[in-house]
Design a protein around this motif. Structure first.
Motif, PDB file in Angstrom:
ATOM      1  N   ASP A  51       9.255   6.440   0.588  1.00  0.00           N
ATOM      2  CA  ASP A  51       9.720   7.559  -0.193  1.00  0.00           C
ATOM      3  C   ASP A  51       8.925   7.395  -1.578  1.00  0.00           C
ATOM      4  OD1 ASP A  51      11.487   8.778   1.464  1.00  0.00           O
ATOM      5  OD2 ASP A  51      13.019   7.784   0.552  1.00  0.00           O
ATOM      6  N   ALA A  52       8.694   6.191  -2.081  1.00  0.00           N
ATOM      7  CA  ALA A  52       7.880   5.880  -3.202  1.00  0.00           C
ATOM      8  C   ALA A  52       6.559   6.127  -3.073  1.00  0.00           C
ATOM      9  CB  ALA A  52       8.450   4.704  -3.766  1.00  0.00           C
ATOM     10  N   GLY A  53       5.873   6.316  -1.856  1.00  0.00           N
ATOM     11  CA  GLY A  53       4.531   6.107  -1.932  1.00  0.00           C
ATOM     12  C   GLY A  53       3.886   5.415  -0.692  1.00  0.00           C
ATOM     13  N   VAL A  54       2.719   4.970  -0.378  1.00  0.00           N
ATOM     14  CA  VAL A  54       2.322   4.185   0.507  1.00  0.00           C
ATOM     15  C   VAL A  54       1.928   2.720   0.420  1.00  0.00           C
ATOM     16  CG1 VAL A  54       0.302   4.019   2.310  1.00  0.00           C
ATOM     17  CG2 VAL A  54       1.163   6.417   1.482  1.00  0.00           C
ATOM     18  N   LEU A  55       2.565   1.885   1.069  1.00  0.00           N
ATOM     19  CA  LEU A  55       2.506   0.451   0.503  1.00  0.00           C
ATOM     20  C   LEU A  55       1.467  -0.057   1.685  1.00  0.00           C
ATOM     21  CD1 LEU A  55       3.664  -2.084  -0.885  1.00  0.00           C
ATOM     22  CD2 LEU A  55       5.384  -2.395   1.061  1.00  0.00           C
ATOM     23  N   ALA A  56       0.521  -1.042   1.005  1.00  0.00           N
ATOM     24  CA  ALA A  56      -0.761  -1.032   1.801  1.00  0.00           C
ATOM     25  C   ALA A  56      -0.718  -2.863   1.533  1.00  0.00           C
ATOM     26  CB  ALA A  56      -1.920  -0.703   1.077  1.00  0.00           C
ATOM     27  N   LEU A  80       0.061  -3.358  -2.392  1.00  0.00           N
ATOM     28  CA  LEU A  80      -0.275  -2.464  -3.278  1.00  0.00           C
ATOM     29  C   LEU A  80       0.722  -1.135  -3.032  1.00  0.00           C
ATOM     30  CD1 LEU A  80      -4.135  -2.071  -3.207  1.00  0.00           C
ATOM     31  CD2 LEU A  80      -2.768  -3.020  -5.130  1.00  0.00           C
ATOM     32  N   LEU A  81       1.229  -0.423  -3.912  1.00  0.00           N
ATOM     33  CA  LEU A  81       2.067   0.686  -3.719  1.00  0.00           C
ATOM     34  C   LEU A  81       1.173   1.832  -4.244  1.00  0.00           C
ATOM     35  CD1 LEU A  81       4.739   1.926  -2.921  1.00  0.00           C
ATOM     36  CD2 LEU A  81       5.626   1.563  -5.245  1.00  0.00           C
ATOM     37  N   LEU A  82       0.706   2.745  -3.462  1.00  0.00           N
ATOM     38  CA  LEU A  82      -0.150   3.992  -3.625  1.00  0.00           C
ATOM     39  C   LEU A  82       0.659   5.082  -3.900  1.00  0.00           C
ATOM     40  CD1 LEU A  82      -2.932   2.560  -1.504  1.00  0.00           C
ATOM     41  CD2 LEU A  82      -2.776   2.159  -3.895  1.00  0.00           C
ATOM     42  N   PRO A  83      -0.103   6.150  -4.445  1.00  0.00           N
ATOM     43  CA  PRO A  83       0.759   7.381  -4.248  1.00  0.00           C
ATOM     44  C   PRO A  83       0.493   7.943  -3.054  1.00  0.00           C
ATOM     45  CG  PRO A  83      -1.341   7.590  -5.503  1.00  0.00           C
ATOM     46  CD  PRO A  83      -1.180   6.105  -5.326  1.00  0.00           C
ATOM     47  N   ALA A  84       1.474   8.856  -2.499  1.00  0.00           N
ATOM     48  CA  ALA A  84       1.334   9.432  -1.190  1.00  0.00           C
ATOM     49  C   ALA A  84       0.272  10.406  -0.998  1.00  0.00           C
ATOM     50  CB  ALA A  84       2.821   9.979  -0.679  1.00  0.00           C
ATOM     51  N   GLY A  85      -0.174  11.107  -1.754  1.00  0.00           N
ATOM     52  CA  GLY A  85      -1.181  12.285  -1.670  1.00  0.00           C
ATOM     53  C   GLY A  85      -2.502  11.962  -1.870  1.00  0.00           C
ATOM     54  N   ALA A  86      -3.362  12.546  -1.113  1.00  0.00           N
ATOM     55  CA  ALA A  86      -5.054  12.410  -1.130  1.00  0.00           C
ATOM     56  C   ALA A  86      -5.504  11.137  -0.975  1.00  0.00           C
ATOM     57  CB  ALA A  86      -5.282  13.070  -2.688  1.00  0.00           C
ATOM     58  N   LEU A  87      -5.027  10.623  -0.025  1.00  0.00           N
ATOM     59  CA  LEU A  87      -5.532   9.166   0.331  1.00  0.00           C
ATOM     60  C   LEU A  87      -6.665   9.535   1.535  1.00  0.00           C
ATOM     61  CD1 LEU A  87      -2.057   7.067   0.796  1.00  0.00           C
ATOM     62  CD2 LEU A  87      -3.768   7.335  -1.170  1.00  0.00           C
ATOM     63  N   VAL A  88      -7.629   8.418   1.249  1.00  0.00           N
ATOM     64  CA  VAL A  88      -8.818   8.387   2.041  1.00  0.00           C
ATOM     65  C   VAL A  88      -9.221   7.121   2.510  1.00  0.00           C
ATOM     66  CG1 VAL A  88      -9.780  10.401   0.974  1.00  0.00           C
ATOM     67  CG2 VAL A  88     -10.272   8.285   0.283  1.00  0.00           C
TER      68      VAL A  88
END
Length: 187
Positions: A51-56, A80-88
């Motif tokens: 819910d908080a983003g994408v964990l890499a 790394l906890l990254l924002p969920a939108g606009a990931l490439v």
């Protein structure tokens, strides 16, 4: 509440879903992370959609045991906890072997009542950590408070897709207030 993550089968290496292996996704311009101990590029282990983003999650595979990959603070791994939108897809560093930096991509699927039998368990989401040794809940490096457990990962049954935790398992933690994340493992 703990939710199991099951082997959902092969998936595209850059799929925007919870998965082990493949290539990491990050904001445009993100550089592939390097080991804090040996400076080599880290191996990408998994991404977990939260819910908080994408964990890499990443770990050094250059000197197994030499870069203290099990420690949440020694530099041999990275969360790394990254924002969920606009990931490439994050580009592989020049001269690095893509095969050595990533594992085969497997979807980490939440089981449905009728489709969980016979599928390998890749890990779990939420709940409490199932520590193999003593409780090693890390403190947030930013605020010094205990971090919240978000996911546990197991090695997996297939050598092409399996992460190496010394026959143990990994634990990912996040500090919701600070947006920091850590990874450690025990065997």
């Amino acid at each position: 509440m703990t939710t199991l993550l099951l082997d959902g089968g092969p998936v595209a290496p850059d799929a925007p879903v919870s998965r082990t292996g493949g290539v990491p996704l990050g904001p445009a311009g993100t550089l592939w992370p390097t080991c804090g101990a040996c400076a080599g590029p880290l191996q990408f282990l998994a991404q977990i959609v939260l819910d908080a983003g994408v964990l890499a999650l990443f770990m050094c595979a250059h000197r197994p045991g030499g870069c203290e990959q099990w420690s949440p603070s020694a530099g041999g791994n990275l969360a790394l906890l990254l924002p969920a939108g606009a990931l490439v897809p994050v580009p592989v560093p020049r001269g690095a072997d893509p095969e050595a930096l990533g594992l085969g991509a497997v979807r980490a699927a939440v089981p449905s009542a009728d489709a969980s039998e016979g599928r390998a368990v890749l890990g779990s989401l939420g709940g409490e950590p199932d520590w193999l040794q003593d409780d090693e809940t890390p403190d947030c490096p930013a605020c010094a408070r205990p971090m919240g457990f978000v996911a546990g990962l197991r090695e997996g049954p297939d050598p092409v897709t399996a992460m190496n935790f010394g026959s143990g398992q990994a634990y990912a933690h996040v500090c919701g207030g600070c947006g920091t994340a850590t990874l450690l493992w025990q065997c």
